[in-house]
Design an enzyme around this catalytic site. Sequence first.
Site, PDB file in Angstrom:
ATOM      1  N   GLY A 160      34.109  41.822  45.497  1.00 24.80           N
ATOM      2  CA  GLY A 160      35.419  41.657  46.125  1.00 24.80           C
ATOM      3  C   GLY A 160      35.220  41.002  47.483  1.00 24.80           C
ATOM      4  CG  PHE A 164      52.928  43.728  55.825  1.00 25.58           C
ATOM      5  CD1 PHE A 164      53.246  42.484  55.289  1.00 25.58           C
ATOM      6  CD2 PHE A 164      52.367  44.683  54.993  1.00 25.58           C
ATOM      7  CE1 PHE A 164      52.990  42.212  53.951  1.00 25.58           C
ATOM      8  CE2 PHE A 164      52.115  44.408  53.661  1.00 25.58           C
ATOM      9  CZ  PHE A 164      52.420  43.178  53.136  1.00 25.58           C
ATOM     10  CG  ASP A 185      32.595  52.569  38.574  1.00 25.90           C
ATOM     11  OD1 ASP A 185      32.987  53.576  37.968  1.00 25.90           O
ATOM     12  OD2 ASP A 185      32.778  51.407  38.164  1.00 25.90           O
ATOM     13  CD  GLN A 217      48.745  53.020  51.965  1.00 23.50           C
ATOM     14  OE1 GLN A 217      48.355  51.947  51.543  1.00 23.50           O
ATOM     15  NE2 GLN A 217      48.958  53.245  53.237  1.00 23.50           N
ATOM     16  CG  HIS A 263      52.710  50.111  47.963  1.00 24.80           C
ATOM     17  ND1 HIS A 263      54.013  49.717  47.801  1.00 24.80           N
ATOM     18  CD2 HIS A 263      52.115  49.173  48.744  1.00 24.80           C
ATOM     19  CE1 HIS A 263      54.193  48.580  48.456  1.00 24.80           C
ATOM     20  NE2 HIS A 263      53.061  48.224  49.037  1.00 24.80           N
ATOM     21  CG  LEU A 268      52.009  46.353  45.274  1.00 27.31           C
ATOM     22  CD1 LEU A 268      52.125  47.838  45.554  1.00 27.31           C
ATOM     23  CD2 LEU A 268      50.961  45.727  46.148  1.00 27.31           C
ATOM     24  CD  GLU A 273      54.295  47.625  53.797  1.00 29.36           C
ATOM     25  OE1 GLU A 273      53.656  48.451  53.131  1.00 29.36           O
ATOM     26  OE2 GLU A 273      54.209  47.518  55.021  1.00 29.36           O
ATOM     27  NE  ARG A 289      51.655  49.516  52.276  1.00 28.83           N
ATOM     28  CZ  ARG A 289      50.709  48.659  51.952  1.00 28.83           C
ATOM     29  NH1 ARG A 289      49.533  49.091  51.569  1.00 28.83           N
ATOM     30  NH2 ARG A 289      50.954  47.380  51.983  1.00 28.83           N
ATOM     31  CG  HIS A 327      48.603  50.498  47.259  1.00 32.09           C
ATOM     32  ND1 HIS A 327      48.560  49.452  46.369  1.00 32.09           N
ATOM     33  CD2 HIS A 327      48.534  49.942  48.491  1.00 32.09           C
ATOM     34  CE1 HIS A 327      48.471  48.315  47.046  1.00 32.09           C
ATOM     35  NE2 HIS A 327      48.440  48.580  48.331  1.00 32.09           N
ATOM     36  CD  GLU A 358      40.952  50.327  48.014  1.00 34.14           C
ATOM     37  OE1 GLU A 358      41.127  49.106  47.824  1.00 34.14           O
ATOM     38  OE2 GLU A 358      41.651  51.207  47.496  1.00 34.14           O
ATOM     39  NE  ARG A 400      45.546  49.766  52.624  1.00 34.41           N
ATOM     40  CZ  ARG A 400      46.160  48.675  52.149  1.00 34.41           C
ATOM     41  NH1 ARG A 400      46.109  47.548  52.825  1.00 34.41           N
ATOM     42  NH2 ARG A 400      46.820  48.704  51.030  1.00 34.41           N
ATOM     43  CB  SER A 431      42.907  47.254  53.089  1.00 33.50           C
ATOM     44  OG  SER A 431      43.776  46.545  52.276  1.00 33.50           O
TER      45      SER A 431
HETATM   46  C1  LIG Z   1      48.113  45.580  44.050  1.00 40.79           C
HETATM   47  C2  LIG Z   1      47.431  45.633  45.374  1.00 40.79           C
HETATM   48  C3  LIG Z   1      47.892  44.862  46.428  1.00 40.79           C
HETATM   49  C4  LIG Z   1      47.268  44.884  47.650  1.00 40.79           C
HETATM   50  N1  LIG Z   1      47.772  44.126  48.659  1.00 40.79           N
HETATM   51  C5  LIG Z   1      47.162  44.143  49.864  1.00 40.79           C
HETATM   52  C6  LIG Z   1      47.655  43.352  50.917  1.00 40.79           C
HETATM   53  O1  LIG Z   1      48.646  42.648  50.793  1.00 40.79           O
HETATM   54  N2  LIG Z   1      47.011  43.378  52.092  1.00 40.79           N
HETATM   55  C7  LIG Z   1      45.899  44.126  52.272  1.00 40.79           C
HETATM   56  O2  LIG Z   1      45.333  44.068  53.352  1.00 40.79           O
HETATM   57  N3  LIG Z   1      45.406  44.880  51.275  1.00 40.79           N
HETATM   58  C8  LIG Z   1      46.009  44.918  50.079  1.00 40.79           C
HETATM   59  N4  LIG Z   1      45.514  45.705  49.075  1.00 40.79           N
HETATM   60  C9  LIG Z   1      44.274  46.432  49.262  1.00 40.79           C
HETATM   61  C10 LIG Z   1      43.092  45.507  49.137  1.00 40.79           C
HETATM   62  O3  LIG Z   1      43.310  44.583  48.116  1.00 40.79           O
HETATM   63  C11 LIG Z   1      41.801  46.201  48.810  1.00 40.79           C
HETATM   64  O4  LIG Z   1      41.632  47.289  49.609  1.00 40.79           O
HETATM   65  C12 LIG Z   1      40.607  45.293  49.029  1.00 40.79           C
HETATM   66  O5  LIG Z   1      40.788  44.114  48.332  1.00 40.79           O
HETATM   67  C13 LIG Z   1      39.344  45.945  48.580  1.00 40.79           C
HETATM   68  O6  LIG Z   1      38.301  44.996  48.553  1.00 40.79           O
HETATM   69  P1  LIG Z   1      36.842  45.393  48.179  1.00 40.79           P
HETATM   70  O7  LIG Z   1      36.019  44.219  48.427  1.00 40.79           O
HETATM   71  O8  LIG Z   1      36.486  46.627  48.868  1.00 40.79           O
HETATM   72  O9  LIG Z   1      36.862  45.793  46.663  1.00 40.79           O
HETATM   73  P2  LIG Z   1      37.384  45.089  45.337  1.00 40.79           P
HETATM   74  O10 LIG Z   1      37.988  43.792  45.580  1.00 40.79           O
HETATM   75  O11 LIG Z   1      38.167  46.109  44.609  1.00 40.79           O
HETATM   76  O12 LIG Z   1      36.079  44.789  44.550  1.00 40.79           O
HETATM   77  C14 LIG Z   1      35.304  45.769  43.917  1.00 40.79           C
HETATM   78  C15 LIG Z   1      34.130  45.083  43.318  1.00 40.79           C
HETATM   79  O13 LIG Z   1      33.177  46.034  42.920  1.00 40.79           O
HETATM   80  C16 LIG Z   1      32.780  45.794  41.621  1.00 40.79           C
HETATM   81  N5  LIG Z   1      32.351  47.057  41.051  1.00 40.79           N
HETATM   82  C17 LIG Z   1      32.984  48.231  41.104  1.00 40.79           C
HETATM   83  N6  LIG Z   1      32.261  49.163  40.483  1.00 40.79           N
HETATM   84  C18 LIG Z   1      31.150  48.580  40.029  1.00 40.79           C
HETATM   85  C19 LIG Z   1      30.013  49.013  39.309  1.00 40.79           C
HETATM   86  N7  LIG Z   1      29.884  50.271  38.928  1.00 40.79           N
HETATM   87  N8  LIG Z   1      29.065  48.123  38.997  1.00 40.79           N
HETATM   88  C20 LIG Z   1      29.181  46.836  39.378  1.00 40.79           C
HETATM   89  N9  LIG Z   1      30.232  46.376  40.062  1.00 40.79           N
HETATM   90  C21 LIG Z   1      31.195  47.234  40.389  1.00 40.79           C
HETATM   91  C22 LIG Z   1      33.960  45.185  40.972  1.00 40.79           C
HETATM   92  O14 LIG Z   1      33.594  44.432  39.870  1.00 40.79           O
HETATM   93  C23 LIG Z   1      34.465  44.299  42.080  1.00 40.79           C
HETATM   94  O15 LIG Z   1      33.773  43.099  42.100  1.00 40.79           O
HETATM   95  C24 LIG Z   1      46.144  45.711  47.846  1.00 40.79           C
HETATM   96  C25 LIG Z   1      45.673  46.481  46.808  1.00 40.79           C
HETATM   97  C26 LIG Z   1      46.337  46.482  45.585  1.00 40.79           C
HETATM   98  C27 LIG Z   1      45.872  47.413  44.525  1.00 40.79           C
END
Ligand SMILES: Cc1cc2nc3c(=O)[nH]c(=O)nc-3n(C[C@H](O)[C@H](O)[C@H](O)COP(=O)(O)OP(=O)(O)OC[C@H]3O[C@@H](n4cnc5c(N)ncnc54)[C@H](O)[C@@H]3O)c2cc1C
Lengths: 600, 114, 269, 116
Positions: A17, A140, A234, A253, A255, A265, A268, A299, A366, A397, A408, A413
């Site tokens: 991510g 926001f 995980d 949280q 939403h 979703l 917001e 939220r 959320h 996250e 949050r 995020s």
């Molecule tokens: C619908 C929605 C809308 C959102 N909108 C906003 C917004 O407008 N603004 C904002 O700031 N935030 C928003 N958020 C929150 C934000 O998107 C997330 O908090 C953020 O993207 C998390 O990023 P990350 O890199 O931590 O994880 P993620 O992008 O969730 O990536 C997780 C990664 O880990 C990998 N992974 C997980 N478990 C394993 C495993 N066991 N083995 C190998 N790989 C694994 C997955 O494949 C993935 O690549 C939103 C969230 C949602 C659900």
Amino acid sequence: MSDSEIITHDIIIVGAGLAGTWAAMTAGEEKLDIAVLSKVHPLRSHSGAAQGGIAAVLNNVRPVEGTGPRGPLEPIPPGGEAVDSLDLHMFDTIKGSDWLGDQDAIEIMISEAPEIIYAYEHMGCVFSRLPDGRIAQRRFGGHSAPRANYSADYTGHVLLHTIHEQALRRGVKFYSEWYCMDLIVEENICRGIVALDILNGKLYTMRAKAVMFGTGGYGRAWKITSNALANTGDGVAISYNAGVPLMDMEFVQFHPTGLYQKGILMTEACRGEGGYLVNSTDERFMERYAPDKMELAPRDLVSRAEQMEIEEGRGIGPDSQGLYLDMRHLGEQKICERLPQVRDLAIKFAGVDMIDAPVPIQPTAHYSMGGIPADSNGQVIADADGTHILGFFAAGECACISVHGANRLGTNSLLGASVFGRRAGRAMAEFVKDGADLQPIHDDPLQRNQERIKHLMDGDPASNNHESVSRIAEELKGTMTQNCGIFRDEERLANAMRKVNELQERYKSARIMDKSGRFNTDLLEAIETDHLLTFSEVVVASGMARTESRGAHYRTDYPARDDEDWLKHTLAHKEEDKPKLSYKSVNIDWEKFPPQERKY
Amino acid sequence: MRIFIIQRLSAIALVVFLSLHMIVVHYPPGHLDFSRVLERLADPFWKAIDIAFLFSVLLHALAGTYAVLTDIERVTPLKRILAGVLVVLGIIGAVYGTYTVLSFQPPASMLIVH
Amino acid sequence: MANCSFEGQSVTVRIQRFNPEVDKKPRLKEFVITLEPGTTILDALREIKNEQDGSLTYRRSCRHAICGSCAMNVNGKNMLACNQPLKDHLDRKGRITIRPLPYQPIIKDLVVDRSVFWGQYQRVKPWLIPPRDVPEKEFCMSPEEVEALKNAEKCIMCGACYASCQVIGLNKRYIGPHALLKAFQRILDPRDSAPGERLADVAGDDGVFRCHTIFNCIDACPKELNPTQAIETLRKLAQKRQAFDAQRRERQKSLINSAPIMSAERPGV
Amino acid sequence: MYKSTGFISFFLRRFTGLVLVLYLGVHMWVIGAATKGAETFNARLEVFESPVLKILEILLLAAVLYHGFDGIRLIIVHYFDVTDYRKSLFYAAFAISALLTIVGGIPLVLYALGTL
Ligand SMILES: Cc1cc2nc3c(=O)[nH]c(=O)nc-3n(C[C@H](O)[C@H](O)[C@H](O)COP(=O)(O)OP(=O)(O)OC[C@H]3O[C@@H](n4cnc5c(N)ncnc54)[C@H](O)[C@@H]3O)c2cc1C
Ligand code: HEM
Ligand code: SF4
Ligand code: F3S
Ligand code: FES
């Protein structure tokens, strides 16, 4: 399913991510050997689902003078007076966090924010723009100035693609569709991971000088959720099993605007652009809960207001669990230009075109504020004293660097994942360049995980009662929604704990149907369910202990915030199959941002 | 890119030539023989047009054939050979065709027929 | 199309099953489920997997049309399973047929091997190559320049277009609509500093001139994007590559000069 | 193969194109007889004047017309931003060529009947 092969890299990052990819890209500039693992293709990571925006103080727009907090916005002309400031953003974030956020980390995040946005822009991110070409900004919830930078309503999507592309440009190696099953920590030193190549079902020990988790959130433990099916926490569960504590897991949280019964979703930004929330009596009920900020209160507050309306019988829909999000007054042009995706989602999933009808919505799980405790360099800590788990990092996250505290703010995020992903990448590169070495592994983690898989395939030989994994998952989600949702109390939490423990017991005799090695999603879902059960127990235990209401954690039996006893982070260690709780102090600048009453 | 442009340019030329050809030569359908063709081709202007028509149709047809065949993955490695063969075919066609057009002369043979 | 009469009744979902390790060739398997209101195709697959046959294999994640995992072939057309109501795709007898995306090797059931697809994506260098000097703040792109990108950034790389294009069926060396759309996005972006090289590459043997304007890609795209028009634009630009390249250099200078400059060689850029 | 109108148009265009190439070969061979004198020419041409082949010529006409109009359609798409009308354009090309085939086919049929 044997071949005990060993793969070695300087740095292994689990999760592609925003957090994981930023880290990989940043460390990738140092000519190190970096690998990123992701259980779904990197571009399928959940970051791509983020809709509304990413926060940063750029001072590109301001409210038109004299139109109040919800009035129209206009570009600030060059040389015009700034309306926003880093301090204001900090204050909003701290207030949003109900003072549980660590203020040193918050300061870092907010002061690096503008730079991160410009970095994204220079890497090719397509932001929505003002007529003069500067990045457009919108309001926001919980933010007192327009500082959400966005790309229509698919912000996360463009950010994720941009950063993934740049990581490819720097030659980062991606293990796409590899599943991390285990983390190897011995004597507080991280030595690697165990991973499954989903394609052929082979297990590998992967050794590295530094390991980072950016595995995303744990919203899938609830029935109505905005999270992707892959967001099964995980990383959080794996770390916990490996002896790493989890922090502030009770803060989840909800939403306010998930699509009714689907949880999908409705960003917001719908309210940011001016949408109303309406109950079955056609009342804009937020007037009673947050007269000042109305729909744009944070939220936790809005979700609670909604749940209150629902429980008092003013809900809509067959089960009266819904409410309306009314966008009609915004007009077709604005909706199509700024919110094309959500409009489409509402049409596809609820059969409602928001241009001429209100959209049925309900609160949806959320965001996970809690997670793996880490400092502002992503360095994971093992206890309240901040002892390091050497070579183990976390961001995004799944981590709890605690910038979001108890709740949050929207758009913070994506920012947190980017800023701390980048910082973790730098820290890891330094750690490796400072002479970190591969550490020997004494245990046999591969063996352990092979048995785990075998057990799921064969079921419990001692019993011929084979549990269905999906049923266990369904029941878990049911109980978490009902008993550990927006409103909690002693009794509900106790019920939840009983249920979780029962399900954990039943899981032991679970058996999957697919016995093949190749692309076995049945197996993955079973392991994911195991992880859901693992961290759910921590969520419930932490929530039960915290006898106050703060941010997203609302106890009807303790409705007030209690700074005296509870202005502290929860840490949960795994101990004899029961979480053992301890507490860590919050980093607060008592001069500048002392705790206040939180009112909107 | 080159093939593509050749294909389009020749196609545009063909629209003109082919329409002309159909209207002038084949319509209304009647008995066609050497003399009728000769009547028209006696004019060197028509000869020039026919030769231009011939060239564009050859270009178009061979470029088209090349495109069709190289679309097939297995042919791709052989594309140089293919291009060579087509060019040779094109040259043969062009020479032969030009020779044909030019041989519509009112020569002795024709006088013998009538 | 919409056939509401099946709500609450049982419907037949026919799914192509294939595990190359054990099966000789793919076969269709029928499952019967009850059609609840609001069921999407993905919901149906999940229900079958959870309740009837756990070995049914498909990709999915976001379940709201943004991650691009779940593209598959439904009744002969490529689409996302997660945003399509099941009832819209039932025939008069209440049946639906689901197959994996065509033209790619099957890994298992509905999961296909996308390595060539991703290879083409990487081949067009999907990343932006910014100029050496960048402004201190944002590049101020004009509204027309943003408009010219035609929302290409919305592409979720689901591959519905790729697997609907018959040219791909014939020749895997063809770059494909998804990657050409990406190339288009980069070439038209005034911030990119290598449009000339990119045009030279896509104008090559496997690129835009291999497209035969079949249009399937537009019809298949769940994001309503238009790879064909992007390809047409690239074809035109490829024919005046040098001029375009020069024009870009000029434009970039003005983009940078309108704002304070800093050197690009800072971390994270 | 992925079924769609796009595919039908593509397949027909290819198929007719290749048929035309083959025909072009034959055609050049026939006309080529002119190099061997008028008699050979007329003799070879005579074969093609038979009623059966005249009827088959309708198919040839259809092929030329479809291929031509489809080609024009493509060229229009190249130079104008009309992908939104892709279906209508295809139907138009198809309809016009069908119509012209009929119009052009009638004299051919009449001619064939006449020489019978
Ligand atoms: C619908 C929605 C809308 C959102 N909108 C906003 C917004 O407008 N603004 C904002 O700031 N935030 C928003 N958020 C929150 C934000 O998107 C997330 O908090 C953020 O993207 C998390 O990023 P990350 O890199 O931590 O994880 P993620 O992008 O969730 O990536 C997780 C990664 O880990 C990998 N992974 C997980 N478990 C394993 C495993 N066991 N083995 C190998 N790989 C694994 C997955 O494949 C993935 O690549 C939103 C969230 C949602 C659900
Ligand atoms: C009015 C006359 C014609 C027009 C406008 C025309 C137009 C076109 C165009 C635009 C193409 C390119 C298709 C593509 O790249 O996908 C093409 C292809 C082709 N043409 Fe023609 N053409 C005409 C007549 C002919 C004739 C007379 C022949 C045969 C001798 C012919 C043979 C071919 C062949 C073999 C192809 C390649 C097939 C393909 O790519 O699909 N064309 N034509
Ligand atoms: S262009 Fe459309 S169909 Fe093709 S990959 Fe992108 S989103 Fe999918
Ligand atoms: S379907 Fe294929 S041929 Fe071209 S117009 Fe689309 S890429
Ligand atoms: S599941 Fe993400 S696009 Fe369908």
